[in-house]
Design an enzyme around this catalytic site. Structure first.
Site, short mmCIF file in Angstrom:
data_model
loop_
_atom_site.label_atom_id
_atom_site.label_comp_id
_atom_site.label_asym_id
_atom_site.label_seq_id
_atom_site.Cartn_x
_atom_site.Cartn_y
_atom_site.Cartn_z
N THR A 58 0.81 -1.22 0.00
CA THR A 58 0.00 0.00 0.00
C THR A 58 0.85 1.28 0.00
OG1 THR A 58 -0.04 -0.04 2.40
CG2 THR A 58 -1.89 -1.10 1.27
N GLY A 59 2.18 1.12 -0.01
CA GLY A 59 3.04 2.31 0.01
C GLY A 59 4.01 2.32 1.18
N THR A 60 4.20 1.17 1.79
CA THR A 60 5.07 1.04 2.98
C THR A 60 6.50 1.53 2.71
OG1 THR A 60 3.84 -1.01 3.29
CG2 THR A 60 5.67 -0.60 4.80
N HIS A 64 3.13 -4.34 9.60
CA HIS A 64 1.96 -4.74 8.81
C HIS A 64 0.91 -5.37 9.72
CE1 HIS A 64 3.51 -3.86 4.90
NE2 HIS A 64 4.32 -4.89 4.77
N ARG A 119 -4.25 2.50 0.12
CA ARG A 119 -4.16 2.67 -1.33
C ARG A 119 -5.39 2.07 -2.01
NH1 ARG A 119 0.71 -0.04 -5.06
NH2 ARG A 119 0.28 1.21 -6.92
N SER A 148 -0.63 -5.37 -7.17
CA SER A 148 0.73 -5.29 -6.65
C SER A 148 1.06 -6.53 -5.82
CB SER A 148 0.85 -4.02 -5.78
OG SER A 148 2.16 -3.86 -5.32
N TYR A 172 -2.10 6.80 -0.60
CA TYR A 172 -1.03 6.69 -1.58
C TYR A 172 -1.27 7.64 -2.77
CZ TYR A 172 1.95 4.12 -4.97
OH TYR A 172 2.89 3.76 -5.92
N ARG A 199 8.00 -2.00 -8.47
CA ARG A 199 7.48 -2.59 -9.70
C ARG A 199 7.17 -1.48 -10.69
NH1 ARG A 199 2.64 -4.61 -11.98
NH2 ARG A 199 1.53 -3.29 -10.49
N1 LIG Z 1 9.06 5.50 -3.72
C1 LIG Z 1 7.91 5.00 -4.13
N2 LIG Z 1 6.92 5.80 -4.54
C2 LIG Z 1 5.74 5.29 -4.97
N3 LIG Z 1 5.47 3.97 -5.03
C3 LIG Z 1 6.44 3.12 -4.62
C4 LIG Z 1 7.69 3.59 -4.15
N4 LIG Z 1 8.44 2.52 -3.81
C5 LIG Z 1 7.71 1.42 -4.07
N5 LIG Z 1 6.50 1.78 -4.57
C6 LIG Z 1 5.41 0.91 -4.99
O1 LIG Z 1 4.68 0.51 -3.84
C7 LIG Z 1 4.20 -0.83 -4.01
C8 LIG Z 1 4.82 -1.72 -2.94
O2 LIG Z 1 4.12 -1.48 -1.76
P1 LIG Z 1 4.82 -1.58 -0.33
O3 LIG Z 1 6.01 -0.73 -0.31
O4 LIG Z 1 3.75 -1.33 0.67
O5 LIG Z 1 5.23 -3.12 -0.29
S1 LIG Z 1 5.62 -3.92 1.03
O6 LIG Z 1 4.38 -4.11 1.81
O7 LIG Z 1 6.62 -3.15 1.77
O8 LIG Z 1 6.14 -5.20 0.52
C9 LIG Z 1 4.63 -1.25 -5.40
O9 LIG Z 1 3.55 -0.88 -6.25
P2 LIG Z 1 3.27 -1.57 -7.65
O10 LIG Z 1 4.31 -1.05 -8.56
O11 LIG Z 1 1.91 -1.10 -8.04
O12 LIG Z 1 3.34 -3.05 -7.47
C10 LIG Z 1 5.86 -0.40 -5.62
O13 LIG Z 1 6.21 -0.24 -6.95
#
Ligand SMILES: Nc1ncnc2c1ncn2[C@@H]1O[C@H](COP(=O)(O)OS(=O)(=O)O)[C@@H](OP(=O)(O)O)[C@H]1O
Length: 269
Positions: free
Chosen positions: A19-21, A76, A98, A106, A164, A234
């Site tokens: 979700t943006g962690t 989480h 998100r 994702s 997000y 991703r």
């Molecule tokens: N800096 C930054 N800015 C915006 N988005 C980002 C960033 N870093 C990671 N991502 C995207 O966030 C998705 C991963 O979510 P999490 O970071 O919550 O994953 S986790 O729970 O920690 O494994 C995953 O989304 P999707 O690309 O849609 O799969 C990542 O690409």
């Protein structure tokens, strides 16, 4: 065991998976360490955000050994599974959420890649059905949000909810809000000097995903799981779900969300 790990002055970054962690960790770390590092010297340039801020549930030993000056922890865990000491303490909680359809896509790719399965071997339809049944790493996504949301209604001063998509569309406003909430607001001078802008750029998907550290190496998620750094980056595209959902899937999940979230004011679509 956790009682000694968390302190009332801690800030807990909470989220459902995908979700943006990673982004929230990077932003919070950069905000709180900006007196020590700038965008050209930040540890974020060489360290995965997950290695800068530990997960409460996975890194007990690491937290115990390296309890640093940085009052940031992440989790989480659902709200109902948080240690009582955290709930009883006055620690602040930032929760990121998100669009549910993008979370599902994702999550699907993340799990599929960890299992080393191709899209053909692990079709999206299976992940969709599991998700709608609430089969997930840490509670059904809607329950995860609702538990934190209800707690935030009871103790609004302790919580900041960030979406997000809002962060993406208006990064300056929301990063400023985050900085104020975690006790390090940007001064007018800092804003004029471009400190806020630099932090937003440093933590952007474009910057982080292109770092060498994000393309190689593995993250020790827990004792048993080692995850390639690249899996945390991703596409970061809003609306990628449209490439996966049929009309029937969209209808089903929208109905589910309407039922679960009605009256909260939270929009997951
Ligand atoms: N800096 C930054 N800015 C915006 N988005 C980002 C960033 N870093 C990671 N991502 C995207 O966030 C998705 C991963 O979510 P999490 O970071 O919550 O994953 S986790 O729970 O920690 O494994 C995953 O989304 P999707 O690309 O849609 O799969 C990542 O690409």
């Amino acid at each position: 065991m956790w009682d000694t790990l968390t302190q009332p002055s801690d800030i807990l970054l909470c989220s459902g998976p995908k979700t943006g962690t990673t982004w929230l960790k990077a932003l919070s770390f950069a905000i709180l360490t900006r007196g020590k590092f700038d965008a050209s010297t930040s540890p974020l340039l060489t360290t995965l955000p997950h290695d800068c801020i530990p997960f409460l549930e996975n890194h007990v030993e690491k937290i115990k050994e390296n309890r640093s000056d940085l009052p940031l922890l992440a989790t989480h865990l659902p709200y109902s599974c948080l240690p009582k000491s955290i709930i009883a303490s006055n620690c602040k909680i930032v929760y990121i959420y998100r669009n549910i359809k993008d979370v599902l896509v994702s999550y699907y790719h993340f799990v599929r890649e960890i299992a080393k399965l191709s899209v053909e071997d692990a079709p999206f339809e299976g992940a969709f059905d599991d998700f709608c049944q609430g089969i997930s790493y840490s509670r059904p996504y809607w329950d995860h949000i609702l538990e934190y949301w209800k707690a935030s209604q009871e103790m609004p001063e302790r919580f900041l909810f960030l979406k997000y998509e809002d962060l993406k569309n208006d990064a300056s406003s929301y990063v400023k809000r985050l900085a104020e909430f975690i006790g390090r607001p940007f001064s007018v001078e800092e804003e004029k000097a471009g400190v806020l802008e630099n932090i937003i750029n440093l933590c952007s998907f474009n910057t982080l995903s292109n770092l060498e550290v994000s393309k190689s190496g593995s993250y020790q998620a827990d004792e048993n799981a080692s995850l390639e750094h690249r899996l945390f980056f991703r596409k970061a595209e809003d609306g990628d779900w449209e490439n996966y959902f049929t009309d029937a899937m969209k209808e089903k999940i929208d109905k589910l969300v309407d039922e679960k979230m009605s009256g909260t004011g939270l929009v997951l679509k």
